[in-house]
Structures are given as structure tokens and as C-alpha cells.
Design an enzyme around this catalytic site. Sequence first.
Site, short mmCIF file in Angstrom:
data_model
loop_
_atom_site.label_atom_id
_atom_site.label_comp_id
_atom_site.label_asym_id
_atom_site.label_seq_id
_atom_site.Cartn_x
_atom_site.Cartn_y
_atom_site.Cartn_z
N ARG A 63 61.69 41.30 47.42
CA ARG A 63 60.34 40.82 46.59
C ARG A 63 60.62 39.74 45.57
O ARG A 63 60.13 38.76 45.45
CB ARG A 63 59.69 41.92 45.80
CG ARG A 63 58.58 42.50 46.79
CD ARG A 63 58.72 44.28 46.31
NE ARG A 63 59.70 44.61 46.83
CZ ARG A 63 60.24 44.87 47.96
NH1 ARG A 63 59.43 44.95 48.91
NH2 ARG A 63 61.40 45.33 48.39
N THR A 64 61.52 40.34 44.47
CA THR A 64 61.60 39.51 43.25
C THR A 64 62.29 38.05 43.66
O THR A 64 61.76 37.02 43.26
CB THR A 64 62.93 40.23 42.34
OG1 THR A 64 62.30 41.43 42.16
CG2 THR A 64 62.67 39.46 40.83
N LYS A 121 85.18 34.98 43.41
CA LYS A 121 86.49 34.58 43.41
C LYS A 121 86.90 34.77 41.76
O LYS A 121 87.81 34.22 41.32
CB LYS A 121 86.46 33.04 43.31
CG LYS A 121 86.37 32.63 44.71
CD LYS A 121 86.39 30.95 45.11
CE LYS A 121 85.09 30.62 45.63
NZ LYS A 121 85.03 29.00 45.47
N ARG A 173 69.46 38.26 38.75
CA ARG A 173 69.47 39.72 38.73
C ARG A 173 70.87 39.87 38.79
O ARG A 173 71.75 39.63 39.47
CB ARG A 173 68.89 40.17 40.20
CG ARG A 173 69.19 41.66 40.33
CD ARG A 173 68.36 42.02 41.58
NE ARG A 173 66.98 42.10 41.14
CZ ARG A 173 65.96 42.80 42.08
NH1 ARG A 173 66.37 43.29 42.96
NH2 ARG A 173 64.87 42.91 41.56
N HIS A 207 63.54 45.30 33.99
CA HIS A 207 63.14 44.54 35.19
C HIS A 207 61.62 43.73 34.47
O HIS A 207 60.55 44.26 35.02
CB HIS A 207 62.51 45.29 36.36
CG HIS A 207 62.78 44.50 37.51
ND1 HIS A 207 62.18 43.18 37.65
CD2 HIS A 207 62.66 44.98 39.06
CE1 HIS A 207 62.09 42.90 38.93
NE2 HIS A 207 62.52 43.71 39.70
#
Length: 310
Positions: free
Chosen positions: A51-52, A80, A101, A129
Site C-alpha cells: 500500500r504505502t 553493499k 521506509r 507511520h
Amino acid sequence: MRHLMNPLDFTVEELEKLFDLANDMEKNPDRYANVCHGKKLATCFYEPSTRTRLSFESAMLNLGGSVLGFSSADSSSAAKGESVSDTIRVISCYADICAMRHPKEGAPMVAAERSKIPVINAGDGGHQHPTQTLTDLLTIRSLKGKLGGFTIGLCGDLKFGRTVHSLIEALARYDDVNFIFISPEELKVPDYITQMLKNKNIGYEEVISLDEVIGRLDLLYMTRVQRERFFNEEDYIRLKDFYILTKEKMKAAREDMLVLHPLPRVNEISVEIDDDPRAAYFKQVQYGVYVRMALIYTLLGLEQGGDKAC
Ligand code: CP
């Protein structure tokens, strides 16, 4: 330049303006179809999302902008060993705004400190959030016509659920809001949240049984047990089906109670509820696009006709 790390970064008045804008975007999509022409959104997702990430991308495309990014740490140079600080300096050269995120709490804040473009916290560990909270607030405001005067029950994983933490802090700013926290002992809401409510003299109860309180609720916010935040699988398995909202349980709920859920759902809401008019969780998904459109537009300074991008 402005970032969004926490829903409290916006005043209540600023949120009202943002939600009005989101509602206007919903009603008049053509008016906004090209406002971000030439602008780019980077989605930097170090943790899984449906969703986000996709609602951010959909929002930017609806505004006539473009999108780029990565959807896992493994497919970026984080694999890396590149730091978030270095990554955002690089992304600042490619994009005008970034949604990030990260599994580590505070990582988007670290990025914001080094960034030349607005950074939006799209979820940081078990912490916050904020754009889910904007989605939740817009949904409640649109469907109930107000954001105060509610008894809201939050049910499930209140310890690790970042959507819950952000939503409680945001709703605590509105008048006449009472909370009922429904969770097993191990997944209670963190102390810093209950302390904040005590300091503000806001009523809350902590209970284990959903059945005992469901009839008193205006809003029921169900949550998934956050498997990815557990230290051991046995605890997760023991707790994952602690609450399952069924048609039978809904019989005791008010006719106008809304059922919200940030999604993804696992087992905690039976699919038989999906056709119940009180089920609002798929409507939330749609409101998530409008509110992210309004947020991108606002953080890019387009309301002022300005350009916040580097
Ligand atoms: N609600 C939410 O954050 O969903 P995703 O994890 O799919 O983005």
C-alpha cells in the site's frame, strides 16, 4: 524545506487544510492532473510494502509527476553497506521528494538531516507511520464528518504496531476522544503513550477482551500481530490469532461503528466482514492515495506556487 517524520509535525489546522485539499483532489482530479509535471518522487523502501509504496507512486502519477526508487534493501546499495545518509544525498540529485521506509527506528530522520529534498517517513521500525495516520484521519473525517467525540478501540498488537502509536498521538489532539486498548498482556501499548495520555488527562482503558467492550465503540481499529518485530517465532504463533473479528462478534457492535485496519490483514478480520457496511478498511486504501497526493503537493510548496525542490 519541510519533512514529515511524525503526524504531529503538522498542526491540527494544517491537517484540516491538508484534508480539505485531499477531498478537493478526490472531487476534481482533472484540476491536479499536471501540477507535478517535471517533478520526481523517489520511493526508498528498505522493508516490504504494498500500500504505502504503491499509493505514493499512484499519488505522484495522478499529479502528473514521475516515480523512481527501490523496493527492498537488497536491490539497493544498502546491500553493499551504503549508509542512509549517503543514499539520501545521492537521491537528492535524482528526485524532488522522497518517501522512505526503513526497519530501523529513526532512519528517515537521519536521512532528513542530510537531505536536500523533503523526506517523508513511510514507516520506521515499530516507531511511527505518519502517512498511515493521515490516511486514517482522512477516512474517519470523510466517513464520520469529524475527528473528535469518539470512543476508539485499538485491538491487537499495540506494542509493535507503528500505525497505532502514530494514530493515538494524532487523535489525542482532538476534543472528547477516549481510548480503549485491547491487547494481550505481552502486546500492550508502550508506557510512553499511556504517560502522554495521563499528562493530557485523556481517558483510556486497557482490557484483554474485545467482546466486553465492542458495544461501546464508535471506531474499532484492528491490527495485525507484527511477526517481523518478534524475537521468537513461538511467541508469534501463540499470539497471532488472539483476536479474530467475526460476524458473530460484530452483532454486539453499534450500527454505525466503523471497522478500520491499516492492512495487510492476516487472520484478525474474517473475510465475511468485508461486505458489512461498517467495514471501512478498503475505503482507507483509497483515501491513502488522496492524502498522499495532498501531502506531495504541500511538501513541494505547490500551493504557494513555489518550488521546494533542489
Ligand atoms: N498499511 C501499510 O503500511 O501497508 P504496507 O505495509 O503494504 O505499505
